[in-house]
Design a protein around this motif. Structure first.
Motif, mmCIF file in Angstrom:
data_model
loop_
_atom_site.group_PDB
_atom_site.id
_atom_site.type_symbol
_atom_site.label_atom_id
_atom_site.label_comp_id
_atom_site.label_asym_id
_atom_site.label_seq_id
_atom_site.Cartn_x
_atom_site.Cartn_y
_atom_site.Cartn_z
ATOM 1 N N LYS A 292 0.785 -1.247 0.035
ATOM 2 C CA LYS A 292 0.137 0.062 -0.055
ATOM 3 C C LYS A 292 0.842 1.266 -0.112
ATOM 4 O O LYS A 292 0.645 2.184 -0.713
ATOM 5 C CB LYS A 292 -0.838 -0.086 1.010
ATOM 6 N N ASN A 293 2.051 1.318 0.747
ATOM 7 C CA ASN A 293 2.803 2.328 0.582
ATOM 8 C C ASN A 293 3.568 2.368 -0.589
ATOM 9 O O ASN A 293 3.350 3.592 -1.449
ATOM 10 C CB ASN A 293 4.027 2.203 1.944
ATOM 11 N N ILE A 294 3.775 1.461 -1.456
ATOM 12 C CA ILE A 294 4.549 1.614 -2.828
ATOM 13 C C ILE A 294 3.431 2.100 -3.665
ATOM 14 O O ILE A 294 3.792 3.018 -4.558
ATOM 15 C CB ILE A 294 5.108 0.447 -3.154
ATOM 16 N N SER A 295 2.190 1.520 -3.626
ATOM 17 C CA SER A 295 1.070 1.891 -4.494
ATOM 18 C C SER A 295 0.897 3.407 -4.173
ATOM 19 O O SER A 295 0.609 4.261 -5.142
ATOM 20 C CB SER A 295 -0.092 1.135 -4.117
ATOM 21 N N ALA A 296 0.929 3.831 -2.884
ATOM 22 C CA ALA A 296 0.631 5.278 -2.720
ATOM 23 C C ALA A 296 1.517 6.292 -3.169
ATOM 24 O O ALA A 296 1.299 7.192 -3.598
ATOM 25 C CB ALA A 296 0.382 5.426 -1.091
ATOM 26 N N ALA A 297 2.881 5.962 -3.114
ATOM 27 C CA ALA A 297 3.931 6.548 -3.626
ATOM 28 C C ALA A 297 3.910 6.740 -5.192
ATOM 29 O O ALA A 297 4.100 7.995 -5.790
ATOM 30 C CB ALA A 297 5.373 5.964 -3.441
ATOM 31 N N VAL A 298 3.757 5.428 -5.821
ATOM 32 C CA VAL A 298 3.563 5.430 -7.350
ATOM 33 C C VAL A 298 2.463 6.231 -7.794
ATOM 34 O O VAL A 298 2.517 7.081 -8.628
ATOM 35 C CB VAL A 298 3.603 4.146 -7.891
#
Length: 526
Positions: free
Chosen positions: A459-465
């Motif tokens: 979720k953090n990676i998705s949020a950053a991208v």
């Protein structure tokens, strides 16, 4: 003047160890204030969680006990000994018990502390964690209070003695708030100030013939409240008007906002932000070097991206660097290394991971603190003011609104910061934040085995991208359609509709899959 959330107090921070800001940082802060109120060496503490609340099923796994053990033992939250705070408490002959109980509570993160000192003196405190490390102590020995850890204070109790409020009022120095309350024959007097209280007042109270108990309260928040100046804008709409009038970008506005909130100079605030960025970058570097911690699901994965690049399986890209940085931050968090919650520990990878990757990709000095961090500092202030307006809405408690207020808020903040790095306008930054948050409305919080790792990393990676994509769209002129203030209000309304089982309780979503339950049993040694 209405109290507004600050960028350093409520959005980009706290600097901490632990898996969860709402669990670990807030409990540490509550513990430290509780020690001040007790005002003598602690012998025994009973910590009770409301049976119907969100903390009851996962307080050990999400670091609440670590926070209380460290705070009640007098450790700083960044101290290496926080990793074994329970052992440190025992070394100091402090007994700390935990219990799930039933007591009146109006917030899912409610805790009741009963402390007993070496002399037998006791104090009972009821407090709540509000998300992102923010907290409020609401009752002390049955008296209603509002302590947020952002001011100096004295709390004085008498029992069976004459009311001395009139006499104490004559002792109140300028700029100090004074109030009192009575329950039966017991009276509480309280002094609160934005500056250290005069030693003459403390001496008078300590030698007063009618006063039985005194608590000397020191701030635990980085910015002291009560030093605010008038804000030139009061809403996102008026902020936009001010930006057009002054030809200011969102980084400029974020700095102005925090200057008004804190009463500090721009130079001091820029220096403080540089320190925060340095800590975030150190956390990324720590993660990339490799971390070890037994009680977690995921071991090091952040280096897998660069390994795949070296082997020719994927091509180098800025998205790869975002994924790598975010993973490294999350690994540092899960290994109990020092991190910055921005805006929460559970979403700590998004803003820092994205802004470092983008700043370095742009080839500016922003990615190199040893030369000049001005661009990156402005990007963090742009991110911070978006977070401040988000804090005025739903806040950052996943127990109230799900992960849309953690990774969702972080994505909006990162998007605004990326636009700032790209030289965009305040409107473009706010549009990017709006689009990023729109894409994450309704995101549930369902951590596997009550660890803030799975699906939190993804979720953090998705949020950053998502933040990067939203920034590109905003800079390119895409229409955000829904203004940011309406998006934030929608998050609040959607949060009210979400069932508690998908709001960080471990009772729904991926947390109750067959595999998740097996992992939970394995980590428990079953």
């Amino acid at each position: 003047m209405k109290k507004l959330p600050g960028i350093f107090n409520d959005v980009i921070g706290p600097v901490m160890r632990g898996p969860s800001s709402s669990h670990t940082a807030a409990s540490w802060r509550i513990g430290r204030i509780a020690l001040d109120i007790l005002n003598e060496p602690l012998k025994h503490a009973l910590i009770e969680f409301d049976r119907e609340g969100a903390w009851a099923p996962n307080y050990r796994e999400q670091g609440t006990t670590m926070g209380f053990d460290g705070g009640l033992s007098g450790l700083e939250i960044t101290d290496e000994r926080m990793k074994s705070a329970d052992s440190f408490a025992l070394q100091k002959d402090i007994i700390i018990e935990y219990r799930v109980s039933s007591f009146p509570a109006d917030h899912p993160n409610t805790v009741r502390l009963t402390l007993r000192g070496l002399s037998g003196k006791s104090v009972q405190i009821i407090a709540v964690s509000l998300g992102g490390g923010s907290f409020e102590i609401r009752f002390v020995n049955g008296f209603a209070v509002r302590l947020n850890g952002d001011r100096y204070g004295l709390m004085v109790f008498t029992s069976g003695k004459p009311d001395c409020s009139d006499e104490l009022k004559t002792r109140v120095p300028p700029g100090v708030d004074f109030n009192f309350g009575q329950q039966g024959d017991r009276i509480k007097y309280e002094f609160r100030s934005s500056y250290p209280l005069p030693s003459e007042l403390m001496s008078h109270l300590q030698n007063h013939p009618f006063i039985d108990e005194i608590g000397i309260i020191n701030p635990v928040m980085p910015v002291i409240a009560g030093r605010e100046t008038e804000m030139p804008f009061s809403s996102i709409t008026s902020l936009m008007d001010y930006a057009r009038e002054k030809d200011a970008d969102l980084g400029d506005l974020g700095l102005i906002y925090e200057k008004c909130i804190s009463g500090c100079s721009g130079e001091d605030l820029n220096a403080r932000m540089k320190e925060i960025i340095s800590i975030i970058h150190n956390s990324i570097d720590t993660g990339l070097k490799g971390t070890n911690y037994a009680d977690r699901i995921l071991q090091q994965q952040s280096l897998l991206v660069s390994n795949a690049e070296k082997e020719g399986r994927i091509r180098e890209s800025v998205v790869n660097r975002i994924i790598e940085n975010v993973s490294a931050l999350m690994e540092s968090k899960s290994a109990m290394e020092v991190i910055v919650a921005a805006p929460t520990a559970g979403s700590c990878g998004t803003v820092g991971g994205a802004l470092r990757a983008i700043s370095e990709n742009l080839g500016t000095s922003a990615g190199k603190l040893e030369n000049s961090a001005d661009e990156l500092v402005k990007a963090y202030f742009a991110a911070g003011i978006v977070g401040a307006y988000f804090a005025q809405g739903p806040g950052f408690s996943a127990e109230e609104h799900g992960c849309q207020v953690e990774c969702g808020a972080a994505s909006g903040m990162a998007a605004a910061g990326i636009v700032q790095l790209m030289g965009g306008t305040a409107k473009q930054a706010l549009d990017a934040a709006s689009m990023a948050i729109q894409n994450m409305i309704g995101l549930i919080c369902d951590p596997v085995a009550d660890r803030v790792e799975v699906p939190c990393l993804g979720k953090n990676i998705s949020a950053a991208v998502n933040a990067y994509a939203s920034a590109i769209m905003a800079i390119s002129g895409f229409d955000a359609v829904i203004p940011l203030d309406q998006v934030i209000q929608t998050v609040t309304e959607v949060g009210k509709m979400m069932p508690p089982c998908v709001k960080c309780t471990g009772k729904g979503g991926l947390a109750v899959t067959e595999t998740a339950l097996k992992i939970k049993n394995r980590l428990k040694g079953l």
